[in-house]
Design a protein around this motif. Sequence first.
Motif, short mmCIF file in Angstrom:
data_model
loop_
_atom_site.label_atom_id
_atom_site.label_comp_id
_atom_site.label_asym_id
_atom_site.label_seq_id
_atom_site.Cartn_x
_atom_site.Cartn_y
_atom_site.Cartn_z
N PRO A 191 3.35 21.85 -3.38
CA PRO A 191 3.15 20.44 -3.01
C PRO A 191 2.11 19.81 -3.92
O PRO A 191 1.07 20.38 -4.16
CB PRO A 191 2.63 20.53 -1.58
N VAL A 192 2.41 18.66 -4.48
CA VAL A 192 1.44 17.93 -5.29
C VAL A 192 1.12 16.65 -4.57
O VAL A 192 2.00 15.89 -4.21
CB VAL A 192 2.00 17.65 -6.70
N LEU A 193 -0.19 16.43 -4.31
CA LEU A 193 -0.56 15.27 -3.48
C LEU A 193 -0.79 14.04 -4.34
O LEU A 193 -1.14 14.12 -5.48
CB LEU A 193 -1.85 15.58 -2.72
N PHE A 214 0.84 -1.21 0.00
CA PHE A 214 0.00 0.00 0.00
C PHE A 214 0.88 1.26 0.00
O PHE A 214 0.65 2.19 -0.77
CB PHE A 214 -0.92 0.00 1.22
N LEU A 215 1.90 1.28 0.86
CA LEU A 215 2.80 2.44 0.89
C LEU A 215 3.53 2.57 -0.44
O LEU A 215 3.75 3.68 -0.94
CB LEU A 215 3.80 2.32 2.04
N GLY A 216 3.88 1.43 -1.05
CA GLY A 216 4.48 1.44 -2.37
C GLY A 216 3.54 2.03 -3.41
O GLY A 216 3.98 2.76 -4.33
N SER A 217 2.23 1.78 -3.28
CA SER A 217 1.24 2.34 -4.21
C SER A 217 1.18 3.86 -4.08
O SER A 217 1.09 4.58 -5.08
CB SER A 217 -0.15 1.78 -3.92
N LEU A 218 1.24 4.33 -2.81
CA LEU A 218 1.27 5.78 -2.57
C LEU A 218 2.49 6.39 -3.26
O LEU A 218 2.40 7.43 -3.92
CB LEU A 218 1.40 6.07 -1.08
N LEU A 219 3.62 5.71 -3.09
CA LEU A 219 4.87 6.19 -3.65
C LEU A 219 4.79 6.22 -5.18
O LEU A 219 5.24 7.19 -5.81
CB LEU A 219 6.01 5.28 -3.18
N ALA A 220 4.21 5.18 -5.78
CA ALA A 220 4.09 5.12 -7.24
C ALA A 220 3.25 6.30 -7.75
O ALA A 220 3.57 6.92 -8.76
CB ALA A 220 3.45 3.80 -7.66
N HIS A 221 2.17 6.62 -7.02
CA HIS A 221 1.31 7.76 -7.37
C HIS A 221 2.13 9.05 -7.40
O HIS A 221 2.08 9.82 -8.37
CB HIS A 221 0.18 7.83 -6.35
N GLU A 222 2.93 9.26 -6.34
CA GLU A 222 3.74 10.49 -6.26
C GLU A 222 4.85 10.49 -7.31
O GLU A 222 5.16 11.53 -7.88
CB GLU A 222 4.35 10.64 -4.87
N LEU A 241 -0.90 11.64 5.95
CA LEU A 241 -2.08 11.74 5.09
C LEU A 241 -1.77 11.33 3.65
O LEU A 241 -2.46 11.74 2.72
CB LEU A 241 -2.64 13.17 5.14
N GLY A 242 -0.73 10.56 3.46
CA GLY A 242 -0.43 10.07 2.11
C GLY A 242 0.94 10.49 1.65
O GLY A 242 1.91 10.36 2.39
N GLY A 243 1.02 11.02 0.43
CA GLY A 243 2.32 11.41 -0.10
C GLY A 243 2.28 12.82 -0.64
O GLY A 243 1.23 13.33 -1.00
N VAL A 244 3.44 13.47 -0.67
CA VAL A 244 3.55 14.81 -1.25
C VAL A 244 4.79 14.85 -2.13
O VAL A 244 5.87 14.44 -1.70
CB VAL A 244 3.71 15.90 -0.15
N ALA A 245 4.63 15.31 -3.38
CA ALA A 245 5.78 15.56 -4.23
C ALA A 245 6.02 17.06 -4.23
O ALA A 245 5.11 17.83 -4.52
CB ALA A 245 5.52 15.06 -5.65
N GLN A 246 7.22 17.49 -3.83
CA GLN A 246 7.52 18.93 -3.78
C GLN A 246 8.12 19.36 -5.11
O GLN A 246 9.19 18.89 -5.48
CB GLN A 246 8.51 19.24 -2.65
N LEU A 247 7.42 20.24 -5.81
CA LEU A 247 7.91 20.73 -7.09
C LEU A 247 8.37 22.17 -6.92
O LEU A 247 7.73 22.95 -6.23
CB LEU A 247 6.79 20.68 -8.14
N GLY A 248 9.49 22.53 -7.56
CA GLY A 248 10.01 23.89 -7.45
C GLY A 248 9.53 24.74 -8.61
O GLY A 248 9.39 24.24 -9.73
#
Length: 379
Positions: free
Chosen positions: A377-379, A52-60, A82-89
């Motif tokens: 932040p992109v969720l 499940f955590l791997g799925s969150l990671l794949a999404h991000e 609350l899930g994952g966050v991808a930080q974009l600059g």
Amino acid sequence: MRPTIRFGRIFGIEVGANWSVLLIAALLSFELTRGGGGASVWLVVVPMVLVFLGSLLAHELAHAVIARRNDMEVRGITLWLLGGVAQLGGAMPSAGAEFRIAVAGPATSYGLAGVFVVLALGAGAVGVAPLVVSALGWLAFVNIVLGTFNLIPAAPLDGGRILASALWAIHGDRTRADIAATRVGQAFGILAIATGVLGPAIGIPYVSLWTALMGAFVYRTATAEQRIARLVGNFADLQVRDIMIPDPETVRGWNTIQAVAADLALTPPRHHVLPVVAWEGGIGGVVTLEQLERSDPATRHSVRVQDIAVPLDRVVAARPETPVLAVAGRLGEGPLPVVLVFDDSVLVGMITPVELRGSARGAPASDRRDGAGAPTPVL
Ligand SMILES: [Zn+2]
């Protein structure tokens, strides 16, 4: 969201987790083992939670990879409560790029759900233990939930980014699009808080304190992003020279605090931050009225202003033609919220939060910290 555990790089993207991810892992494991079944259940549940955590990671990762392909800086991915966050600059380069980056996450979650459905059906057909089959079914289900939840058109959720990109493409006004999407985000956040708090009491299924926490996060992020959108809208075409204090008053660094304070008492300056002129010529640093006031009265007659000033190499500098947006996010970088404006090493102006406030109607000074230079932040 700061990562406290670093996993390393995947596709060159820094991946980490905040300690709070352990809390979802523990809660999930607890929920999934509640039906009983003894120690063998854990043999299934622990891999389930990890996948499940791997799925969150794949999404991000999908967001991050598409962002990089659209020339955005990717600062990393963090998994947390609350899930994952991808930080974009930096800013989204175009409506099309914003759409592609947003859609990549839910598309990946749905793709994974499809894979788990196929695996569950296959495992069922060849007679694998029912526990494993239902685990695969559960993984398909949570990925569908993840993809669908993120498609709610409320920024900062992916659906909100999709909405913003569509409005941006239709009206050509990026600020308006962002404000609309973040307004939906605020409304959704409040709704989720209310449902999460009241829901369990009045018997609404599938809501909990977690719903309220998610709502609070969405509301806060939407509000911060709306401020940034307004800031960007207000400053989009302005240069530093348009808002700076021209030719700011300076003080002589080689004079004692007492002498300078006496001068300032006679002719109060227009601003509370004062550039300090060095004996050799040029600007050596900055000092504030507060620093002068706070100095020890016993030594004011002997300590020179340059000895208490913030040295120039720790002060943010800009040129008159620099876009205001490029400095707005940097105001908080040095020890003092000030930008000195130099034209060929000659001081020509200065910007403090006051100028930003004055120019950005409706944008409070707190924007200087989470201003335009802040990551998206992109969720
Ligand atoms: Zn997403």
